[in-house]
Design an enzyme around this catalytic site. Sequence first.
Site, short mmCIF file in Angstrom:
data_model
loop_
_atom_site.label_atom_id
_atom_site.label_comp_id
_atom_site.label_asym_id
_atom_site.label_seq_id
_atom_site.Cartn_x
_atom_site.Cartn_y
_atom_site.Cartn_z
N GLU A 131 -4.68 61.23 10.12
CA GLU A 131 -6.03 61.61 9.73
C GLU A 131 -6.16 63.12 9.62
OE1 GLU A 131 -8.51 59.70 12.60
OE2 GLU A 131 -8.08 57.69 11.84
N HIS A 164 -5.42 50.29 -7.50
CA HIS A 164 -6.86 50.20 -7.22
C HIS A 164 -7.13 49.61 -5.83
CE1 HIS A 164 -7.68 50.97 -11.53
NE2 HIS A 164 -6.65 50.15 -11.73
N SER A 217 -9.06 56.50 22.55
CA SER A 217 -10.49 56.75 22.51
C SER A 217 -10.99 57.08 23.90
CB SER A 217 -11.23 55.52 21.97
OG SER A 217 -12.62 55.60 22.24
N LYS A 265 -8.29 51.28 21.81
CA LYS A 265 -8.05 51.99 20.55
C LYS A 265 -6.70 52.72 20.53
CE LYS A 265 -10.29 52.44 17.47
NZ LYS A 265 -11.31 53.47 17.24
#
Length: 457
Positions: free
Chosen positions: A289, A155, A276, A282
Amino acid sequence: MVFWGGRFVAATDELLRRFGDSIGFDRRMYEADVRGSIAYAGALARAGLITAEERDQLVAGLEQVRAEFDAGTFQIRPDDEDIHTAVERRLGELVGPVAGKLHTGRSRNDQVATDLRLYLLDEMASLRRTLIELQGAIVQKAEAHLDVIMPGYTHLQQAQPLLFGHWLLSFFWKFQRDRERLAGVARRTGVCPLGSGALAGNPFGIDRQALAAELGFAAVSENSVDAVDDRDYVVEFLAWAALVQIHLSCLAEDLIVWASREFGFVDVGEAYSTGSSLMPQKKNPDSLELMRGKSGRVIGHLTGLLTTLKGLPSAYNKDLQEDKEAIFDVIDTLKMELPIAAGVIRTLTVNAARMAAALDDALLATDLADYLVRKGVPFRESHHLVGQAVRRAEELGVSLHGLGLATYQAIHPAFAEDVYAVFDFRRSVEARSTEGGTAPDAVRVQIERAVDLLAQN
């Protein structure tokens, strides 16, 4: 080139022609089409329908067509409807009227079905190899980090301590099942439909068993109607791919979370990250992804084909042309993703210190309940008692290890001074030594089995 227009007077509407043409995407099946046609030329000769000289002319012409495709010099014409008509048109240019004999008794229906199976079998063999490479990367990374303990999660909440290698190997077994499932799909794909004609069979005594053997199929289709409309193997392949994609997505999700600054458990290599355009600091795990993002696309192809098939009448229908773009896109996606996933794993930096710092005494609550069990307290009661200890620790703002012995004994007299020995993460991990457990010895057994499976290929 139109090979079916004898009963037509009017030309096909130009928009419809472009709507129905598949040469833009099915040209990649040229090798399978040439291979199937060469085998069929041999079958025609064995049946006495063409001479040995005509067979040799056809084979030579087909070999030249294949060479042109291989070299990138094959010229697609505007009226080439699909790869099958393109090959036949070019064959006629090369060898003359004898090319017209190649289609004797053969329909594009059984030709398409044969080509697609041949193509898919080749691609499945390639995907199997890339799966093995990914599994190998997982085993190597797990073996290199056998001493690293991390919080295990259910969880997305801390649950029990695990070895990092044990967690990573969980994906080896997912991909192993994928590899085993792929073998089943390949077995059912390896059935030869050639010689089924349009739907009723071949009237010229073609030896289908010899055809199947020459093309590497293990069997021939049992029913000519089923042979030309069967796309079960395509559905199975897309379902297999969807499950592989889900496993890749789950792996990506864990690593994306763990690569965040808040966790810092792992660092994704720069070769598999991007930056980025605005924020100089970043480092984004775009590889993971995208892996997660492709899931909707791959699952969508499966859903789309099932929807196409659900209401079709028997035998071949043009709707079945919709199977190819789904197959091609899924294959292209996985052939990029699987090596990328292997690269991510190989170059992944594991931050053992951050994992150790994240270990909380609450992870050992089950070990505390097991401690009471060993002192004769039934597990359900011990579970409840430890829950009370957890609550009391929260109230006092201390860890379970920080609770005094008097507090523990007020909860149950079975707690004794040796209770504090429970609070040892390595001891907890080593205690779970049953087969399939997270103890180092058990994980080494997993690795040995995994290595054996990879050696078997």
